[in-house]
Design an enzyme around this catalytic site. Structure first.
Site, PDB file in Angstrom:
ATOM      1  N   SER A  23       1.922   2.692  -4.631  1.00 17.03           N
ATOM      2  CA  SER A  23       1.777   2.741  -3.173  1.00 17.03           C
ATOM      3  C   SER A  23       2.413   1.525  -2.531  1.00 17.03           C
ATOM      4  CB  SER A  23       0.287   2.770  -2.853  1.00 17.03           C
ATOM      5  OG  SER A  23       0.062   2.457  -1.499  1.00 17.03           O
TER       6      SER A  23
ATOM      7  N   TYR B 182      -8.384  -0.937  -4.193  1.00 18.26           N
ATOM      8  CA  TYR B 182      -7.446   0.173  -4.424  1.00 18.26           C
ATOM      9  C   TYR B 182      -6.061  -0.390  -4.758  1.00 18.26           C
ATOM     10  CZ  TYR B 182      -4.168   3.939  -3.272  1.00 18.26           C
ATOM     11  OH  TYR B 182      -3.136   4.844  -3.305  1.00 18.26           O
TER      12      TYR B 182
ATOM     13  N   LYS C 138      -3.701  -0.510  -8.284  1.00 14.14           N
ATOM     14  CA  LYS C 138      -2.308  -0.045  -8.419  1.00 14.14           C
ATOM     15  C   LYS C 138      -1.455  -1.147  -9.056  1.00 14.14           C
ATOM     16  CE  LYS C 138      -2.436   4.141  -6.636  1.00 14.14           C
ATOM     17  NZ  LYS C 138      -2.387   5.300  -7.557  1.00 14.14           N
TER      18      LYS C 138
HETATM   19  P1  NAD Z   1      -5.249  13.728  -3.823  1.00 13.51           P
HETATM   20  O1  NAD Z   1      -6.643  13.200  -3.791  1.00 13.51           O
HETATM   21  O2  NAD Z   1      -4.904  14.874  -2.955  1.00 13.51           O
HETATM   22  O3  NAD Z   1      -4.845  14.107  -5.315  1.00 13.51           O
HETATM   23  C1  NAD Z   1      -5.358  13.452  -6.440  1.00 13.51           C
HETATM   24  C2  NAD Z   1      -5.865  14.518  -7.385  1.00 13.51           C
HETATM   25  O4  NAD Z   1      -6.381  13.867  -8.557  1.00 13.51           O
HETATM   26  C3  NAD Z   1      -7.009  15.348  -6.797  1.00 13.51           C
HETATM   27  O5  NAD Z   1      -6.699  16.722  -6.976  1.00 13.51           O
HETATM   28  C4  NAD Z   1      -8.229  14.939  -7.613  1.00 13.51           C
HETATM   29  O6  NAD Z   1      -9.137  16.002  -7.759  1.00 13.51           O
HETATM   30  C5  NAD Z   1      -7.598  14.517  -8.923  1.00 13.51           C
HETATM   31  N1  NAD Z   1      -8.355  13.535  -9.704  1.00 13.51           N
HETATM   32  C6  NAD Z   1      -8.945  12.392  -9.268  1.00 13.51           C
HETATM   33  N2  NAD Z   1      -9.496  11.739 -10.302  1.00 13.51           N
HETATM   34  C7  NAD Z   1      -9.239  12.472 -11.415  1.00 13.51           C
HETATM   35  C8  NAD Z   1      -9.550  12.328 -12.792  1.00 13.51           C
HETATM   36  N3  NAD Z   1     -10.244  11.280 -13.245  1.00 13.51           N
HETATM   37  N4  NAD Z   1      -9.130  13.279 -13.651  1.00 13.51           N
HETATM   38  C9  NAD Z   1      -8.429  14.355 -13.212  1.00 13.51           C
HETATM   39  N5  NAD Z   1      -8.112  14.560 -11.924  1.00 13.51           N
HETATM   40  C10 NAD Z   1      -8.518  13.625 -11.038  1.00 13.51           C
HETATM   41  O7  NAD Z   1      -4.281  12.481  -3.542  1.00 13.51           O
HETATM   42  P2  NAD Z   1      -2.717  12.445  -3.282  1.00 13.51           P
HETATM   43  O8  NAD Z   1      -2.506  12.076  -1.874  1.00 13.51           O
HETATM   44  O9  NAD Z   1      -2.076  13.658  -3.840  1.00 13.51           O
HETATM   45  O10 NAD Z   1      -2.346  11.166  -4.150  1.00 13.51           O
HETATM   46  C11 NAD Z   1      -1.840  11.246  -5.470  1.00 13.51           C
HETATM   47  C12 NAD Z   1      -1.574   9.854  -5.979  1.00 13.51           C
HETATM   48  O11 NAD Z   1      -0.699   9.198  -5.081  1.00 13.51           O
HETATM   49  C13 NAD Z   1      -2.805   8.951  -6.097  1.00 13.51           C
HETATM   50  O12 NAD Z   1      -2.691   8.192  -7.269  1.00 13.51           O
HETATM   51  C14 NAD Z   1      -2.714   8.071  -4.863  1.00 13.51           C
HETATM   52  O13 NAD Z   1      -3.330   6.819  -5.083  1.00 13.51           O
HETATM   53  C15 NAD Z   1      -1.216   7.929  -4.708  1.00 13.51           C
HETATM   54  N6  NAD Z   1      -0.802   7.609  -3.322  1.00 13.51           N
HETATM   55  C16 NAD Z   1      -1.149   8.440  -2.300  1.00 13.51           C
HETATM   56  C17 NAD Z   1      -0.797   8.117  -0.990  1.00 13.51           C
HETATM   57  C18 NAD Z   1      -1.206   8.986   0.173  1.00 13.51           C
HETATM   58  O14 NAD Z   1      -1.210   8.496   1.312  1.00 13.51           O
HETATM   59  N7  NAD Z   1      -1.507  10.256  -0.027  1.00 13.51           N
HETATM   60  C19 NAD Z   1      -0.069   6.941  -0.732  1.00 13.51           C
HETATM   61  C20 NAD Z   1       0.299   6.132  -1.801  1.00 13.51           C
HETATM   62  C21 NAD Z   1      -0.076   6.486  -3.097  1.00 13.51           C
HETATM   63  N1  UFG Z   2      -4.578   5.284  12.545  1.00 14.34           N
HETATM   64  C1  UFG Z   2      -5.063   5.447  13.839  1.00 14.34           C
HETATM   65  N2  UFG Z   2      -6.115   6.288  14.006  1.00 14.34           N
HETATM   66  C2  UFG Z   2      -6.712   6.942  12.985  1.00 14.34           C
HETATM   67  C3  UFG Z   2      -6.204   6.770  11.675  1.00 14.34           C
HETATM   68  C4  UFG Z   2      -5.132   5.924  11.505  1.00 14.34           C
HETATM   69  O1  UFG Z   2      -4.566   4.858  14.787  1.00 14.34           O
HETATM   70  O2  UFG Z   2      -7.691   7.678  13.235  1.00 14.34           O
HETATM   71  C5  UFG Z   2      -3.418   4.395  12.358  1.00 14.34           C
HETATM   72  C6  UFG Z   2      -3.713   3.276  11.390  1.00 14.34           C
HETATM   73  O3  UFG Z   2      -4.302   2.186  12.053  1.00 14.34           O
HETATM   74  C7  UFG Z   2      -2.312   2.988  10.858  1.00 14.34           C
HETATM   75  C8  UFG Z   2      -1.614   4.346  10.897  1.00 14.34           C
HETATM   76  O4  UFG Z   2      -2.397   5.144  11.774  1.00 14.34           O
HETATM   77  O5  UFG Z   2      -1.658   2.124  11.720  1.00 14.34           O
HETATM   78  C9  UFG Z   2      -1.547   5.019   9.552  1.00 14.34           C
HETATM   79  O6  UFG Z   2      -2.845   5.016   8.982  1.00 14.34           O
HETATM   80  P1  UFG Z   2      -3.169   5.760   7.612  1.00 14.34           P
HETATM   81  O7  UFG Z   2      -4.606   5.506   7.291  1.00 14.34           O
HETATM   82  O8  UFG Z   2      -2.719   7.167   7.668  1.00 14.34           O
HETATM   83  O9  UFG Z   2      -2.188   5.038   6.599  1.00 14.34           O
HETATM   84  P2  UFG Z   2      -2.105   3.515   6.138  1.00 14.34           P
HETATM   85  O10 UFG Z   2      -0.703   3.093   6.370  1.00 14.34           O
HETATM   86  O11 UFG Z   2      -3.170   2.688   6.712  1.00 14.34           O
HETATM   87  O12 UFG Z   2      -2.464   3.678   4.624  1.00 14.34           O
HETATM   88  C10 UFG Z   2      -1.583   4.364   3.749  1.00 14.34           C
HETATM   89  C11 UFG Z   2      -2.340   5.019   2.589  1.00 14.34           C
HETATM   90  C12 UFG Z   2      -3.035   3.976   1.750  1.00 14.34           C
HETATM   91  C13 UFG Z   2      -2.055   2.912   1.364  1.00 14.34           C
HETATM   92  C14 UFG Z   2      -1.347   2.361   2.588  1.00 14.34           C
HETATM   93  C15 UFG Z   2      -0.285   1.364   2.272  1.00 14.34           C
HETATM   94  O13 UFG Z   2      -3.304   5.904   3.090  1.00 14.34           O
HETATM   95  O14 UFG Z   2      -3.510   4.604   0.583  1.00 14.34           O
HETATM   96  O15 UFG Z   2      -0.703   3.414   3.280  1.00 14.34           O
HETATM   97  O16 UFG Z   2       0.667   1.970   1.478  1.00 14.34           O
HETATM   98  F1  UFG Z   2      -2.741   1.920   0.763  1.00 14.34           F
END
Ligand code: NAD
Ligand code: UFG
Length: 336
Positions: free
Chosen positions: A124, A148, A152
Protein backbone atom coordinates in the site's frame (compact mmCIF):
# COMPACT_ATOMS: atom_id res chain seq x y z
CA UNK A 1 0.18 -19.94 -15.51
CA UNK A 2 -1.94 -21.41 -12.69
CA UNK A 3 -2.24 -18.77 -9.99
CA UNK A 4 -3.48 -19.03 -6.39
CA UNK A 5 -5.22 -15.83 -5.26
CA UNK A 6 -5.43 -15.60 -1.46
CA UNK A 7 -8.29 -13.29 -0.55
CA UNK A 8 -9.45 -13.92 -4.11
CA UNK A 9 -13.14 -13.19 -3.43
CA UNK A 10 -12.40 -9.70 -2.07
CA UNK A 11 -12.60 -6.41 -3.94
CA UNK A 12 -9.24 -6.43 -5.72
CA UNK A 13 -8.81 -10.23 -5.83
CA UNK A 14 -12.12 -10.83 -7.66
CA UNK A 15 -11.29 -8.30 -10.38
CA UNK A 16 -7.78 -9.73 -10.70
CA UNK A 17 -9.23 -13.22 -11.17
CA UNK A 18 -11.12 -11.93 -14.23
CA UNK A 19 -8.09 -10.08 -15.60
CA UNK A 20 -6.02 -13.27 -15.27
CA UNK A 21 -8.65 -15.30 -17.12
CA UNK A 22 -8.76 -12.71 -19.87
CA UNK A 23 -4.97 -12.94 -20.24
CA UNK A 24 -5.15 -16.74 -20.56
CA UNK A 25 -4.12 -17.72 -17.02
CA UNK A 26 -5.99 -20.02 -14.63
CA UNK A 27 -6.91 -18.45 -11.27
CA UNK A 28 -7.67 -20.54 -8.16
CA UNK A 29 -9.26 -18.53 -5.34
CA UNK A 30 -8.81 -19.05 -1.59
CA UNK A 31 -10.83 -17.01 0.91
CA UNK A 32 -12.16 -17.29 4.45
CA UNK A 33 -15.01 -14.84 3.64
CA UNK A 34 -14.12 -12.61 6.56
CA UNK A 35 -14.75 -9.54 4.35
CA UNK A 36 -16.41 -10.96 1.24
CA UNK A 37 -19.47 -12.92 0.27
CA UNK A 38 -19.81 -16.49 -1.00
CA UNK A 39 -22.04 -15.15 -3.79
CA UNK A 40 -18.91 -13.69 -5.46
CA UNK A 41 -18.09 -17.16 -6.85
CA UNK A 42 -21.39 -17.29 -8.76
CA UNK A 43 -21.02 -13.76 -10.04
CA UNK A 44 -17.51 -14.45 -11.31
CA UNK A 45 -18.81 -17.57 -13.04
CA UNK A 46 -21.60 -15.54 -14.68
CA UNK A 47 -19.06 -13.05 -16.07
CA UNK A 48 -16.51 -15.68 -17.08
CA UNK A 49 -19.10 -18.04 -18.59
CA UNK A 50 -17.75 -20.93 -16.52
CA UNK A 51 -17.13 -21.74 -12.85
CA UNK A 52 -13.86 -20.81 -11.17
CA UNK A 53 -12.22 -22.92 -8.48
CA UNK A 54 -12.90 -21.36 -5.06
CA UNK A 55 -11.48 -22.90 -1.89
CA UNK A 56 -12.95 -21.82 1.45
CA UNK A 57 -10.15 -21.62 4.01
CA UNK A 58 -7.79 -19.46 6.00
CA UNK A 59 -4.39 -18.49 4.63
CA UNK A 60 -2.96 -19.22 8.10
CA UNK A 61 -3.91 -22.89 7.70
CA UNK A 62 -0.48 -23.91 6.37
CA UNK A 63 -1.46 -27.52 5.64
CA UNK A 64 -4.57 -26.52 3.70
CA UNK A 65 -2.65 -23.99 1.60
CA UNK A 66 0.14 -26.46 0.94
CA UNK A 67 -2.38 -29.05 -0.26
CA UNK A 68 -4.11 -26.45 -2.47
CA UNK A 69 -0.78 -25.52 -4.08
CA UNK A 70 -0.01 -29.15 -4.93
CA UNK A 71 -3.53 -30.29 -5.83
CA UNK A 72 -3.99 -27.41 -8.29
CA UNK A 73 -0.39 -27.47 -9.62
CA UNK A 74 0.03 -23.77 -8.80
CA UNK A 75 2.89 -21.83 -10.45
CA UNK A 76 2.61 -18.54 -8.53
CA UNK A 77 0.63 -16.85 -5.76
CA UNK A 78 -0.94 -13.39 -5.53
CA UNK A 79 -1.41 -12.61 -1.85
CA UNK A 80 -4.37 -10.30 -1.23
CA UNK A 81 -5.74 -11.85 1.99
CA UNK A 82 -5.63 -9.59 4.99
CA UNK A 83 -7.37 -6.96 7.07
CA UNK A 84 -7.28 -3.38 5.78
CA UNK A 85 -9.00 -0.87 8.08
CA UNK A 86 -6.40 1.57 9.38
CA UNK A 87 -8.37 2.78 12.45
CA UNK A 88 -9.25 -0.80 13.42
CA UNK A 89 -5.54 -1.69 13.24
CA UNK A 90 -4.82 0.99 15.86
CA UNK A 91 -7.54 -0.42 18.13
CA UNK A 92 -6.71 -4.12 17.55
CA UNK A 93 -3.03 -4.34 16.51
CA UNK A 94 -2.66 -8.01 17.47
CA UNK A 95 -5.42 -9.08 15.07
CA UNK A 96 -3.68 -7.13 12.30
CA UNK A 97 -0.20 -8.51 12.92
CA UNK A 98 -1.57 -12.05 13.35
CA UNK A 99 -3.56 -12.00 10.12
CA UNK A 100 -1.37 -9.82 7.90
CA UNK A 101 2.15 -10.77 9.05
CA UNK A 102 1.29 -14.22 10.45
CA UNK A 103 -0.75 -14.92 7.30
CA UNK A 104 2.18 -14.11 5.02
CA UNK A 105 4.60 -16.28 7.05
CA UNK A 106 2.22 -19.23 6.98
CA UNK A 107 1.68 -18.80 3.24
CA UNK A 108 5.43 -18.62 2.54
CA UNK A 109 6.04 -21.80 4.55
CA UNK A 110 3.37 -23.60 2.56
CA UNK A 111 4.81 -22.28 -0.71
CA UNK A 112 8.34 -23.32 0.24
CA UNK A 113 7.17 -26.82 1.12
CA UNK A 114 5.31 -27.07 -2.21
CA UNK A 115 8.26 -25.69 -4.22
CA UNK A 116 6.28 -22.64 -5.38
CA UNK A 117 8.51 -19.57 -4.95
CA UNK A 118 6.89 -16.87 -7.07
CA UNK A 119 4.74 -14.30 -5.29
CA UNK A 120 3.02 -10.99 -6.00
CA UNK A 121 2.21 -9.07 -2.81
CA UNK A 122 -0.51 -6.47 -2.09
CA UNK A 123 1.22 -3.56 -0.41
CA UNK A 124 0.00 0.00 0.00
CA UNK A 125 1.02 3.60 -0.53
CA UNK A 126 0.58 3.87 3.23
CA UNK A 127 4.19 2.61 3.56
CA UNK A 128 5.42 6.05 2.40
CA UNK A 129 3.98 7.83 5.46
CA UNK A 130 4.03 11.62 5.08
CA UNK A 131 5.25 12.40 1.52
CA UNK A 132 8.50 14.39 1.32
CA UNK A 133 7.93 15.12 -2.39
CA UNK A 134 5.29 14.52 -5.06
CA UNK A 135 4.71 12.55 -7.18
CA UNK A 136 6.02 9.82 -4.92
CA UNK A 137 8.44 7.28 -6.47
CA UNK A 138 9.33 3.81 -5.21
CA UNK A 139 12.66 4.97 -3.75
CA UNK A 140 10.93 7.48 -1.47
CA UNK A 141 11.79 6.68 2.19
CA UNK A 142 9.26 4.45 3.93
CA UNK A 143 7.84 4.87 7.41
CA UNK A 144 4.42 3.77 8.55
CA UNK A 145 2.37 5.50 11.21
CA UNK A 146 -0.13 2.79 12.20
CA UNK A 147 -0.10 -1.00 12.77
CA UNK A 148 -1.69 -1.68 9.36
CA UNK A 149 1.13 0.17 7.59
CA UNK A 150 3.80 -1.29 9.90
CA UNK A 151 2.52 -4.75 9.02
CA UNK A 152 2.82 -4.02 5.28
CA UNK A 153 6.40 -2.81 5.82
CA UNK A 154 7.29 -5.94 7.81
CA UNK A 155 5.86 -8.08 4.99
CA UNK A 156 7.86 -6.11 2.40
CA UNK A 157 11.03 -6.71 4.47
CA UNK A 158 10.40 -10.44 4.73
CA UNK A 159 9.84 -10.69 0.96
CA UNK A 160 12.93 -8.58 0.19
CA UNK A 161 15.03 -10.98 2.30
CA UNK A 162 13.57 -14.00 0.50
CA UNK A 163 14.52 -12.55 -2.87
CA UNK A 164 18.16 -12.54 -1.68
CA UNK A 165 18.08 -15.99 -0.08
CA UNK A 166 20.17 -19.03 -0.97
CA UNK A 167 17.20 -20.45 -2.87
CA UNK A 168 15.95 -17.17 -4.24
CA UNK A 169 12.29 -16.38 -4.69
CA UNK A 170 10.70 -14.27 -7.38
CA UNK A 171 8.93 -11.36 -5.72
CA UNK A 172 6.83 -8.45 -6.94
CA UNK A 173 5.65 -5.93 -4.35
CA UNK A 174 2.76 -3.74 -5.56
CA UNK A 175 2.00 -0.52 -3.68
CA UNK A 176 -1.61 0.38 -4.43
CA UNK A 177 -2.86 3.94 -4.20
CA UNK A 178 -6.66 4.35 -3.84
CA UNK A 179 -8.60 1.61 -5.66
CA UNK A 180 -12.21 2.47 -6.56
CA UNK A 181 -14.68 1.52 -9.32
CA UNK A 182 -16.13 -1.85 -10.19
CA UNK A 183 -16.37 -4.33 -13.06
CA UNK A 184 -18.40 -2.77 -15.92
CA UNK A 185 -20.91 -5.65 -15.71
CA UNK A 186 -22.05 -4.26 -12.33
CA UNK A 187 -21.82 -7.80 -10.91
CA UNK A 188 -18.71 -7.44 -8.76
CA UNK A 189 -17.37 -4.45 -6.85
CA UNK A 190 -16.47 -3.26 -3.39
CA UNK A 191 -18.73 -4.92 -0.82
CA UNK A 192 -17.32 -4.47 2.68
CA UNK A 193 -19.23 -6.64 5.17
CA UNK A 194 -19.11 -4.00 7.95
CA UNK A 195 -19.28 -0.20 8.03
CA UNK A 196 -17.02 1.16 5.26
CA UNK A 197 -14.16 3.61 6.03
CA UNK A 198 -13.08 4.56 2.52
CA UNK A 199 -14.36 7.51 0.56
CA UNK A 200 -16.11 5.83 -2.41
CA UNK A 201 -18.25 3.34 -0.43
CA UNK A 202 -19.32 6.25 1.79
CA UNK A 203 -20.09 8.45 -1.24
CA UNK A 204 -22.26 5.60 -2.55
CA UNK A 205 -24.11 5.35 0.77
CA UNK A 206 -24.74 9.10 0.86
CA UNK A 207 -25.80 9.10 -2.81
CA UNK A 208 -28.26 6.26 -2.16
CA UNK A 209 -29.73 7.84 0.97
CA UNK A 210 -28.26 5.26 3.36
CA UNK A 211 -26.12 7.95 4.96
CA UNK A 212 -27.49 11.44 5.67
CA UNK A 213 -24.48 13.12 4.12
CA UNK A 214 -20.85 12.66 3.19
CA UNK A 215 -18.51 14.34 5.66
CA UNK A 216 -15.61 16.02 3.88
CA UNK A 217 -12.74 15.47 6.29
CA UNK A 218 -10.74 18.68 6.11
CA UNK A 219 -11.37 21.75 3.95
CA UNK A 220 -8.28 23.68 5.07
CA UNK A 221 -5.51 21.55 3.55
CA UNK A 222 -2.83 23.33 1.51
CA UNK A 223 -4.38 22.06 -1.76
CA UNK A 224 -6.11 23.94 -4.59
CA UNK A 225 -9.62 23.63 -3.07
CA UNK A 226 -8.63 22.87 0.53
CA UNK A 227 -9.66 19.19 0.46
CA UNK A 228 -7.25 16.24 0.57
CA UNK A 229 -5.78 14.87 -2.65
CA UNK A 230 -5.43 11.15 -3.50
CA UNK A 231 -4.54 9.03 -6.52
CA UNK A 232 -7.77 7.12 -7.27
CA UNK A 233 -7.27 4.14 -9.57
CA UNK A 234 -9.93 2.02 -11.29
CA UNK A 235 -9.89 -1.50 -9.84
CA UNK A 236 -9.87 -3.02 -13.35
CA UNK A 237 -6.67 -1.07 -14.17
CA UNK A 238 -5.24 -2.25 -10.85
CA UNK A 239 -6.19 -5.85 -11.69
CA UNK A 240 -4.39 -5.56 -15.05
CA UNK A 241 -1.32 -4.30 -13.17
CA UNK A 242 -1.19 -7.65 -11.36
CA UNK A 243 -1.18 -9.55 -14.64
CA UNK A 244 1.69 -7.34 -15.87
CA UNK A 245 3.67 -7.92 -12.64
CA UNK A 246 3.12 -11.67 -12.80
CA UNK A 247 4.17 -11.86 -16.43
CA UNK A 248 7.36 -9.89 -15.65
CA UNK A 249 8.23 -12.53 -13.03
CA UNK A 250 7.45 -15.21 -15.61
CA UNK A 251 9.96 -13.57 -17.99
CA UNK A 252 12.68 -13.91 -15.35
CA UNK A 253 12.38 -10.80 -13.17
CA UNK A 254 13.61 -11.64 -9.65
CA UNK A 255 12.48 -8.70 -7.56
CA UNK A 256 10.48 -5.53 -8.15
CA UNK A 257 8.62 -2.88 -6.15
CA UNK A 258 6.00 -0.92 -8.12
CA UNK A 259 3.52 1.85 -7.48
CA UNK A 260 0.11 1.11 -8.98
CA UNK A 261 -1.67 4.43 -9.36
CA UNK A 262 -2.64 6.76 -12.18
CA UNK A 263 -0.12 9.50 -11.38
CA UNK A 264 -3.05 11.91 -11.16
CA UNK A 265 -4.10 13.51 -7.87
CA UNK A 266 -7.79 14.38 -7.28
CA UNK A 267 -9.29 16.19 -4.31
CA UNK A 268 -12.36 15.03 -2.39
CA UNK A 269 -14.33 17.87 -3.98
CA UNK A 270 -13.11 16.90 -7.47
CA UNK A 271 -14.20 13.32 -6.88
CA UNK A 272 -17.64 14.47 -5.72
CA UNK A 273 -17.98 16.69 -8.80
CA UNK A 274 -16.96 13.79 -11.07
CA UNK A 275 -19.52 11.57 -9.33
CA UNK A 276 -22.21 14.14 -9.97
CA UNK A 277 -21.14 14.48 -13.62
CA UNK A 278 -21.00 10.73 -14.23
CA UNK A 279 -24.20 9.72 -12.43
CA UNK A 280 -26.36 12.84 -12.24
CA UNK A 281 -26.60 12.33 -8.47
CA UNK A 282 -25.77 15.25 -6.21
CA UNK A 283 -24.20 13.74 -3.08
CA UNK A 284 -25.32 15.51 0.12
CA UNK A 285 -22.14 16.72 1.76
CA UNK A 286 -20.83 18.83 4.65
CA UNK A 287 -17.43 20.09 5.76
CA UNK A 288 -16.02 18.25 8.76
CA UNK A 289 -12.75 18.42 10.73
CA UNK A 290 -9.65 16.68 9.37
CA UNK A 291 -9.47 12.94 10.04
CA UNK A 292 -6.51 12.09 12.33
CA UNK A 293 -3.60 10.48 10.48
CA UNK A 294 -4.61 11.73 6.99
CA UNK A 295 -1.98 13.34 4.76
CA UNK A 296 -2.86 16.43 2.69
CA UNK A 297 -1.86 15.00 -0.68
CA UNK A 298 -0.34 11.84 -2.10
CA UNK A 299 -0.13 10.57 -5.68
CA UNK A 300 2.12 8.16 -7.49
CA UNK A 301 4.96 8.40 -9.91
CA UNK A 302 4.02 5.62 -12.32
CA UNK A 303 7.16 5.78 -14.46
CA UNK A 304 8.71 2.58 -13.12
CA UNK A 305 5.61 0.43 -13.71
CA UNK A 306 5.32 1.90 -17.22
CA UNK A 307 8.97 1.26 -18.04
CA UNK A 308 9.47 -2.16 -16.47
CA UNK A 309 6.00 -3.72 -16.57
CA UNK A 310 4.66 -2.01 -19.68
CA UNK A 311 1.55 -1.15 -17.66
CA UNK A 312 -0.35 2.13 -17.40
CA UNK A 313 -3.78 2.92 -15.95
CA UNK A 314 -6.28 3.77 -18.70
CA UNK A 315 -9.54 4.64 -16.91
CA UNK A 316 -10.42 8.11 -15.57
CA UNK A 317 -12.38 9.45 -12.61
CA UNK A 318 -15.71 9.53 -14.49
CA UNK A 319 -15.49 5.84 -15.37
CA UNK A 320 -14.52 5.03 -11.75
CA UNK A 321 -17.62 6.86 -10.46
CA UNK A 322 -20.01 5.49 -13.11
CA UNK A 323 -18.87 1.89 -12.54
CA UNK A 324 -19.03 2.18 -8.71
CA UNK A 325 -22.55 3.56 -8.95
CA UNK A 326 -23.73 0.91 -11.44
CA UNK A 327 -22.53 -1.83 -9.10
CA UNK A 328 -24.20 -0.18 -6.10
CA UNK A 329 -27.53 0.16 -7.90
CA UNK A 330 -27.52 -3.41 -9.21
CA UNK A 331 -26.79 -4.70 -5.73
CA UNK A 332 -28.97 -2.38 -3.71
CA UNK A 333 -30.02 -4.18 -0.54
CA UNK A 334 -27.44 -6.94 -0.92
CA UNK A 335 -24.83 -5.02 1.03
CA UNK A 336 -26.64 -4.93 4.39
P1 NAD B 1 -10.95 -7.07 0.75
O1 NAD B 1 -11.22 -7.07 2.21
O2 NAD B 1 -12.07 -6.79 -0.18
O3 NAD B 1 -10.30 -8.45 0.31
C1 NAD B 1 -9.49 -9.22 1.16
C2 NAD B 1 -10.03 -10.63 1.14
O4 NAD B 1 -9.20 -11.44 1.99
C3 NAD B 1 -11.45 -10.73 1.69
O5 NAD B 1 -12.23 -11.47 0.75
C4 NAD B 1 -11.30 -11.48 3.00
O6 NAD B 1 -12.42 -12.28 3.28
C5 NAD B 1 -10.05 -12.29 2.75
N1 NAD B 1 -9.28 -12.65 3.95
C6 NAD B 1 -8.93 -11.86 4.99
N2 NAD B 1 -8.18 -12.55 5.86
C7 NAD B 1 -8.04 -13.80 5.36
C8 NAD B 1 -7.39 -14.99 5.80
N3 NAD B 1 -6.71 -15.02 6.95
N4 NAD B 1 -7.46 -16.09 5.02
C9 NAD B 1 -8.15 -16.08 3.86
N5 NAD B 1 -8.81 -15.00 3.39
C10 NAD B 1 -8.75 -13.88 4.14
O7 NAD B 1 -9.74 -6.05 0.50
P2 NAD B 1 -9.13 -5.51 -0.86
O8 NAD B 1 -9.47 -4.08 -0.96
O9 NAD B 1 -9.44 -6.43 -1.97
O10 NAD B 1 -7.58 -5.59 -0.49
C11 NAD B 1 -6.75 -6.66 -0.88
C12 NAD B 1 -5.35 -6.40 -0.39
O11 NAD B 1 -4.92 -5.15 -0.89
C13 NAD B 1 -5.19 -6.32 1.13
O12 NAD B 1 -3.99 -6.95 1.49
C14 NAD B 1 -5.12 -4.83 1.40
O13 NAD B 1 -4.37 -4.55 2.56
C15 NAD B 1 -4.41 -4.33 0.16
N6 NAD B 1 -4.68 -2.91 -0.14
C16 NAD B 1 -5.96 -2.48 -0.32
C17 NAD B 1 -6.22 -1.13 -0.56
C18 NAD B 1 -7.63 -0.62 -0.71
O14 NAD B 1 -7.84 0.59 -0.55
N7 NAD B 1 -8.60 -1.44 -1.06
C19 NAD B 1 -5.15 -0.22 -0.63
C20 NAD B 1 -3.85 -0.69 -0.48
C21 NAD B 1 -3.64 -2.05 -0.24
N1 UFG C 1 -12.66 11.12 3.16
C1 UFG C 1 -13.65 12.07 3.41
N2 UFG C 1 -14.83 11.61 3.90
C2 UFG C 1 -15.07 10.31 4.17
C3 UFG C 1 -14.05 9.36 3.91
C4 UFG C 1 -12.86 9.82 3.40
O1 UFG C 1 -13.46 13.26 3.21
O2 UFG C 1 -16.18 9.99 4.64
C5 UFG C 1 -11.38 11.60 2.61
C6 UFG C 1 -10.21 11.23 3.48
O3 UFG C 1 -10.01 12.20 4.48
C7 UFG C 1 -9.09 11.18 2.44
C8 UFG C 1 -9.79 10.72 1.17
O4 UFG C 1 -11.17 10.95 1.39
O5 UFG C 1 -8.59 12.46 2.24
C9 UFG C 1 -9.58 9.26 0.87
O6 UFG C 1 -9.88 8.51 2.04
P1 UFG C 1 -9.89 6.92 2.05
O7 UFG C 1 -10.20 6.48 3.45
O8 UFG C 1 -10.74 6.40 0.97
O9 UFG C 1 -8.40 6.58 1.63
P2 UFG C 1 -7.01 6.91 2.34
O10 UFG C 1 -6.18 7.58 1.31
O11 UFG C 1 -7.18 7.58 3.63
O12 UFG C 1 -6.54 5.46 2.67
C10 UFG C 1 -6.20 4.55 1.63
C11 UFG C 1 -6.44 3.10 2.05
C12 UFG C 1 -5.57 2.73 3.23
C13 UFG C 1 -4.15 3.08 2.92
C14 UFG C 1 -4.04 4.53 2.49
C15 UFG C 1 -2.66 4.94 2.08
O13 UFG C 1 -7.79 2.93 2.42
O14 UFG C 1 -5.67 1.34 3.41
O15 UFG C 1 -4.86 4.76 1.37
O16 UFG C 1 -2.27 4.15 1.02
F1 UFG C 1 -3.43 2.90 4.05
Amino acid sequence: MRILLTGGCGFIGSHTALALLEAGHEPVLLDNFDNSRRSVAGRLAAIAGRPLTVIEGDVRDTALVRAALSDHRIDAVIHFAGLKAVAESVARPLDYYANNVGGLLSLLEAMDAADVRTIVFSSSATVYGEPLCLPIAEDHPTGAINPYGQGKLICETILTDLARAERPWRVSILRYFNPVGAHPSGLIGEEPTGMPNNLMPLVIRAAGGKLDLLSIYGTDYPTADGTAVRDYIHVVDLAEGHVAALEALGRGERFGVYNLGTGQGSSVKQLLAAFNGATGVNVPQAAAPRRPGDVAAIYASTDKAGRELGWKAKRGLNEMCADSWRFAKRNDGAEE
